[in-house]
Design a protein around this motif. Structure first.
Motif, PDB file in Angstrom:
ATOM      1  N   LEU A   1       2.148   4.765  -4.651  1.00  0.00           N
ATOM      2  CA  LEU A   1       3.054   4.397  -3.557  1.00  0.00           C
ATOM      3  C   LEU A   1       4.435   4.038  -4.109  1.00  0.00           C
ATOM      4  CD1 LEU A   1       0.685   2.180  -1.368  1.00  0.00           C
ATOM      5  CD2 LEU A   1       1.418   4.504  -0.893  1.00  0.00           C
ATOM      6  N   ARG A   2       4.456   3.316  -5.215  1.00  0.00           N
ATOM      7  CA  ARG A   2       5.742   2.918  -5.809  1.00  0.00           C
ATOM      8  C   ARG A   2       6.502   4.143  -6.317  1.00  0.00           C
ATOM      9  NH1 ARG A   2       8.203  -1.605  -9.191  1.00  0.00           N
ATOM     10  NH2 ARG A   2      10.336  -0.882  -8.980  1.00  0.00           N
TER      11      ARG A   2
ATOM     12  N   TYR B   1       7.381   4.740  -1.414  1.00  0.00           N
ATOM     13  CA  TYR B   1       6.859   4.122  -0.199  1.00  0.00           C
ATOM     14  C   TYR B   1       7.052   2.607  -0.266  1.00  0.00           C
ATOM     15  CZ  TYR B   1       4.638   8.276   1.707  1.00  0.00           C
ATOM     16  OH  TYR B   1       4.419   9.511   2.262  1.00  0.00           O
ATOM     17  N   ASP B   2       7.170   2.017   0.908  1.00  0.00           N
ATOM     18  CA  ASP B   2       7.185   0.564   1.008  1.00  0.00           C
ATOM     19  C   ASP B   2       5.758   0.097   1.244  1.00  0.00           C
ATOM     20  OD1 ASP B   2      10.338   0.804   2.159  1.00  0.00           O
ATOM     21  OD2 ASP B   2       9.818  -0.962   0.968  1.00  0.00           O
ATOM     22  N   LYS B   3       5.431  -0.989   0.573  1.00  0.00           N
ATOM     23  CA  LYS B   3       4.040  -1.467   0.647  1.00  0.00           C
ATOM     24  C   LYS B   3       3.774  -2.185   1.958  1.00  0.00           C
ATOM     25  CE  LYS B   3       0.849  -4.141  -2.156  1.00  0.00           C
ATOM     26  NZ  LYS B   3       0.525  -4.489  -3.523  1.00  0.00           N
ATOM     27  N   MET B   4       2.613  -1.924   2.521  1.00  0.00           N
ATOM     28  CA  MET B   4       2.189  -2.668   3.714  1.00  0.00           C
ATOM     29  C   MET B   4       0.667  -2.796   3.625  1.00  0.00           C
ATOM     30  SD  MET B   4       2.681  -3.917   6.895  1.00  0.00           S
ATOM     31  CE  MET B   4       3.889  -3.243   8.002  1.00  0.00           C
TER      32      MET B   4
ATOM     33  N   TRP C   1       4.775   2.886   4.268  1.00  0.00           N
ATOM     34  CA  TRP C   1       5.665   3.726   5.070  1.00  0.00           C
ATOM     35  C   TRP C   1       6.878   4.115   4.245  1.00  0.00           C
ATOM     36  CZ3 TRP C   1      10.254   0.958   5.708  1.00  0.00           C
ATOM     37  CH2 TRP C   1      10.159  -0.407   5.519  1.00  0.00           C
TER      38      TRP C   1
ATOM     39  N   ASP D   1      -1.573   1.804  -5.640  1.00  0.00           N
ATOM     40  CA  ASP D   1      -0.342   1.006  -5.651  1.00  0.00           C
ATOM     41  C   ASP D   1       0.771   1.686  -6.447  1.00  0.00           C
ATOM     42  OD1 ASP D   1       0.306  -2.515  -6.186  1.00  0.00           O
ATOM     43  OD2 ASP D   1       0.330  -1.326  -4.350  1.00  0.00           O
ATOM     44  N   ASN D   2       0.415   2.203  -7.632  1.00  0.00           N
ATOM     45  CA  ASN D   2       1.413   2.867  -8.470  1.00  0.00           C
ATOM     46  C   ASN D   2       1.915   4.157  -7.828  1.00  0.00           C
ATOM     47  OD1 ASN D   2       1.542   1.018 -10.649  1.00  0.00           O
ATOM     48  ND2 ASN D   2      -0.389   1.795 -11.416  1.00  0.00           N
TER      49      ASN D   2
END
Lengths: 167, 170
Positions: A32-33, A37-40, A62, A29-30
């Motif tokens: 991606l942030r 990236y946008d979370k999906m 994405w 999660d971290n």
């Protein structure tokens, strides 16, 4: 319709042993942030069985690179037989998890994600010509970005799991 | 009324023991705290199954309305008694499936309805003037709002994947 190219196909990590499931998820999660990236999170399944917890995650974060190209990382995490164990680290008792985890990564490059070059055959033809001959250096650059990001996340998770492997 | 659908839904499945009443109240309280008008549009109950539909909404501006759709399927419901913190507590053992999606609604009051010319003005406005703002602000805001709700649910179910690095995005 947008065109999707698979740049990275089924890059895998398989680990069995002691690790921390919440920390593993937090790392993804971290990352991606940090990388923009946008979370999906398409699917999150948790099932408690007598043998332990089974967790299945399907993430498809994405990132829009341009208004023409987008990166999608397909991350499938399957953890089975996850139980809670207490381990001693530097004299302190810490709650960890024990079980088997498999993470599979795919990296996709999606072009024309706004579907601007669809609708008419001439647009589709022009897009093919531009993609293959005019924009090729850019497309290669985008593909490299997909491969780099996928490898980066793969390395991050592998490094995290390897920390526990020899403890 | 125009609805721009997000390519969701988010699916959350849980199979174990939890406090169903408390879970329900917590979710409703969250919607009310966030300023949503909470609506339960359907409640179906069979022998050991329940299906609940929520459709809370909130007017953000005079043009945009946030709507969230939550569908809860609860199957194989069984009342169990467990000992928690030294006390006997009645909880529910069930299979829970939650589907959530969010839809930012444009022109919810229908002010551009009624005349084809108004429809063309609306179309022009939404495609060329309002599009960027809608995508980067309103759609994005509602999208991460939904993840906050999902995080709340995961925290309540004590999921191992309850962290949310995007919690303070909006």
């Amino acid at each position: 319709m947008a065109e999707t190219k698979t740049v990275v196909d089924k890059l895998r990590i398989i680990y069995e042993g002691i690790f921390s499931m919440p920390e593993l998820y937090a790392i993804i999660d971290n990352w991606l942030r940090e990388k923009g990236y946008d979370k999906m999170e398409k699917k999150n399944i948790e099932k408690i069985t007598p043998e332990g917890k089974n967790i299945e995650l399907l993430l498809q974060p994405w990132k829009k690179i341009t208004d023409y190209a987008k990166i999608i990382l397909n991350i499938r995490l399957i953890a089975t037989g996850i139980t809670e164990v207490e381990v001693e680290r530097e004299g302190v008792k810490v709650k960890m998890n024990k079980g088997r985890v498999q993470v599979v990564f795919d990296g996709w490059l999606v072009t024309d994600w706004e579907n601007r070059w669809e609708g008419k055959p001439i647009f589709f033809f022009l897009r093919q010509i531009f993609d293959r001959y005019v924009f090729k250096p850019y497309t290669i650059g985008y593909e490299n970005a997909v491969a780099k990001d996928t490898a980066d996340l793969h390395g991050e998770i592998k490094g995290f799991l390897n920390l526990y492997r020899y403890k | 009324m125009d609805i721009a659908l997000k390519p969701l839904p988010l699916i959350l499945k849980y199979d174990g023991i939890f406090d169903l009443d408390s879970f329900y109240k917590k979710c409703v309280a969250w919607f009310e705290e966030q300023g949503y008008q909470f609506e339960e549009t359907a409640y179906k109950a069979k022998k050991d199954e329940e299906e609940i539909l929520w459709a809370p909404w909130k007017n953000i501006t005079d043009y945009i309305r946030f709507t969230i759709a939550v569908r809860l399927f609860i199957k194989d419901i069984e009342e169990v008694e467990v000992i928690k913190d030294g006390k006997k507590v009645k909880l529910t053992k069930a299979r829970l499936r939650i589907e959530m999606r969010c839809d930012p609604v444009k022109d919810y009051s229908g002010r551009f309805k009624g005349h084809p010319f108004l429809g063309k003005i609306k179309d022009f406005y939404e495609r060329f003037i309002f599009k960027k703002e809608f995508e980067t602000v309103w759609e994005d805001m509602l999208y991460y709002h939904l993840y906050k709700l999902q995080t709340l649910m995961k925290e309540y179910l004590d999921s191992d994947t309850k962290t949310n690095a995007f919690y303070n995005v909006w």
